[in-house]
Write a protein that holds these residues in place. Structure first.
Motif, short mmCIF file in Angstrom:
data_model
loop_
_atom_site.label_atom_id
_atom_site.label_comp_id
_atom_site.label_asym_id
_atom_site.label_seq_id
_atom_site.Cartn_x
_atom_site.Cartn_y
_atom_site.Cartn_z
N ASP A 86 6.33 -2.64 -9.89
CA ASP A 86 6.06 -2.45 -11.31
C ASP A 86 6.12 -0.96 -11.62
O ASP A 86 5.43 -0.16 -10.98
CB ASP A 86 4.67 -3.01 -11.61
N PRO A 87 6.94 -0.53 -12.58
CA PRO A 87 7.02 0.90 -12.91
C PRO A 87 5.68 1.51 -13.29
O PRO A 87 5.48 2.72 -13.14
CB PRO A 87 8.00 0.93 -14.09
N ALA A 88 4.74 0.68 -13.76
CA ALA A 88 3.43 1.19 -14.16
C ALA A 88 2.47 1.32 -12.98
O ALA A 88 1.39 1.89 -13.13
CB ALA A 88 2.81 0.28 -15.22
N TRP A 89 2.84 0.78 -11.82
CA TRP A 89 1.95 0.82 -10.65
C TRP A 89 1.89 2.24 -10.09
O TRP A 89 2.90 2.93 -10.01
CB TRP A 89 2.47 -0.13 -9.59
N THR A 90 0.69 2.68 -9.71
CA THR A 90 0.53 3.97 -9.05
C THR A 90 -0.03 3.75 -7.66
O THR A 90 -0.78 2.80 -7.42
CB THR A 90 -0.40 4.89 -9.85
N GLY A 91 0.33 4.63 -6.73
CA GLY A 91 -0.14 4.49 -5.37
C GLY A 91 0.88 3.78 -4.50
O GLY A 91 2.08 3.73 -4.80
N ASP A 92 0.40 3.23 -3.40
CA ASP A 92 1.23 2.58 -2.39
C ASP A 92 1.91 1.35 -2.98
O ASP A 92 1.27 0.35 -3.29
CB ASP A 92 0.33 2.20 -1.21
N GLU A 93 3.24 1.40 -3.12
CA GLU A 93 3.92 0.28 -3.78
C GLU A 93 3.92 -0.99 -2.93
O GLU A 93 4.15 -2.09 -3.45
CB GLU A 93 5.36 0.65 -4.17
N THR A 94 3.66 -0.88 -1.62
CA THR A 94 3.59 -2.09 -0.80
C THR A 94 2.35 -2.92 -1.13
O THR A 94 2.26 -4.08 -0.72
CB THR A 94 3.59 -1.76 0.70
N LEU A 95 1.36 -2.34 -1.85
CA LEU A 95 0.16 -3.06 -2.25
C LEU A 95 0.24 -3.57 -3.69
O LEU A 95 -0.67 -4.25 -4.15
CB LEU A 95 -1.07 -2.16 -2.10
N ASP A 96 1.32 -3.27 -4.38
CA ASP A 96 1.53 -3.73 -5.74
C ASP A 96 1.71 -5.25 -5.72
O ASP A 96 2.63 -5.77 -5.11
CB ASP A 96 2.78 -3.05 -6.31
N PRO A 97 0.81 -6.01 -6.37
CA PRO A 97 0.95 -7.48 -6.34
C PRO A 97 2.22 -7.97 -7.01
O PRO A 97 2.66 -9.10 -6.77
CB PRO A 97 -0.30 -7.97 -7.08
N GLY A 98 2.84 -7.14 -7.83
CA GLY A 98 4.07 -7.53 -8.50
C GLY A 98 5.32 -7.04 -7.81
O GLY A 98 6.43 -7.22 -8.31
N ARG A 99 5.16 -6.45 -6.62
CA ARG A 99 6.33 -5.91 -5.93
C ARG A 99 7.26 -7.04 -5.48
O ARG A 99 6.85 -8.18 -5.30
CB ARG A 99 5.91 -5.09 -4.71
N THR A 100 8.51 -6.68 -5.26
CA THR A 100 9.48 -7.63 -4.73
C THR A 100 10.48 -6.86 -3.90
O THR A 100 10.52 -5.61 -3.95
CB THR A 100 10.18 -8.38 -5.87
N LEU A 101 11.26 -7.56 -3.13
CA LEU A 101 12.35 -6.95 -2.38
C LEU A 101 13.67 -7.39 -2.98
O LEU A 101 13.77 -8.44 -3.62
CB LEU A 101 12.32 -7.41 -0.91
#
Length: 321
Positions: A86-101
């Motif tokens: 998510d572009p609005a996520w800050t910090g470790d992107e691997t912990l972003d619940p909306g992340r994807t590969l």
């Protein structure tokens, strides 16, 4: 454009879902860039996609390929970071619940072109070939995070890598040796053990073998087949770092051993963009190159996927254009 893709989920026979042919050219959203793919590496994740694991049915057909290296429209050579958050996520992107590969929501790299957010295209080091650079985004980044972010090991301590010949395992061997750890590995065949020693392992043992002494850390990507051995291999207070379970989930957690010896179990998933940048710098400083076991033109992707399905790997499998 030419592409290698999954037509539909095929849980029992993943190769049956594989297609090679034309797909539409990707549109480039605002803030994203188009990359002309020069090389893309194969990961176990691609077999999961063919099986329909981690991807919704309405996302098919899906172009395969999490990793890649190529050229922007302006000629800049880049390495791709496959974690898209998510572009609005800050910090470790691997912990972003909306992340994807790539290949979960967005089309992958096994094609003439792929589009990614601009921040996901990092400058390619000049001393890495496109094929070598294409190995960095998943396998090598996963190994880097396991070793340097999650394990807490100090140079001089002993690490055990279970399953010596896969992409993450071979990266762990090379990174661990360069960082000053004593590197031990296990492997199912003499050939796989010899490869690990060639890459820098100090010793290689048969799968499940009794070790000369217990180790400070075990690095796990295998799961069920090696879990009990991993628990028995650790010193009191040691750590197991896990980034996969290719043989399935462990049937027993070994809880008595865990609490009595105060062992630690830590999960690790991929890595951040910043960690990928650090990995590229570390490899440049130490002259490290990923072991490429097989390099094939993208048109022969089925051969590479069958080799991975059969466990016939000796380093990374890379497809080139």
């Amino acid at each position: 454009m030419f592409a290698v893709y999954a037509a539909e989920p095929s849980p029992q026979d993943p190769i049956a879902a594989l297609r090679v042919g034309d797909r539409p050219e990707p549109e480039v959203p605002t803030g994203w860039v188009r990359v002309g793919v020069r090389a893309a590496s194969l990961n176990m994740h691609d077999l999961w996609t063919l099986r329909g694991v981690g991807i919704k049915a309405d996302k098919f057909p899906m172009i395969l390929g999490c990793d890649g290296a190529g050229v922007l429209d302006d000629g800049t050579e880049v390495v791709l970071h496959s974690v898209i958050g998510d572009p609005a996520w800050t910090g470790d992107e691997t912990l972003d619940p909306g992340r994807t590969l790539l290949t979960e929501k967005h089309q992958g790299t096994f094609a003439d072109h792929v589009v990614v957010p601009a921040r996901n295209a990092l400058p390619k080091p000049a001393d890495l070939s496109f094929a070598e650079a294409a190995c960095m985004g998943t396998a090598w980044l996963t190994a880097y995070r396991m070793l340097f972010v999650k394990s807490g090991l100090r140079p001089g301590q002993t690490m055990l890598v279970q399953g010596a010949s896969g992409g993450v395992a071979t990266a762990l061997v090379q990174l661990g040796r360069a960082a000053g750890f004593r590197v031990w590995v296990t492997g199912r065949t003499e050939e796989k053990r010899a490869l690990a020693v060639e890459l820098g392992a100090h010793a290689a043992f048969e799968s499940g073998a009794r070790l000369p002494e217990r180790v400070d850390a075990v690095f796990e990507t295998v799961g069920k087949a090696t879990w009990s051995h991993s628990m028995k291999a650790l010193k009191p207070g040691g750590i197991a770092v896990i980034s996969g379970a290719t043989s399935g989930d462990a049937t027993a957690a070994e809880l008595q051993r865990l609490f009595f010896l105060q062992l630690r179990v830590v999960g690790s998933t991929m890595g951040t963009r910043e960690e990928l940048g650090d990995l590229l710098a570390f490899c440049a400083l130490n002259g490290l190159r990923p072991r490429i076991g097989q390099e094939l033109p993208l048109e022969r992707a089925e051969e590479g996927l069958r080799a991975m399905l059969d466990g016939d790997t000796a380093g990374k499998i890379v497809f080139t254009r």
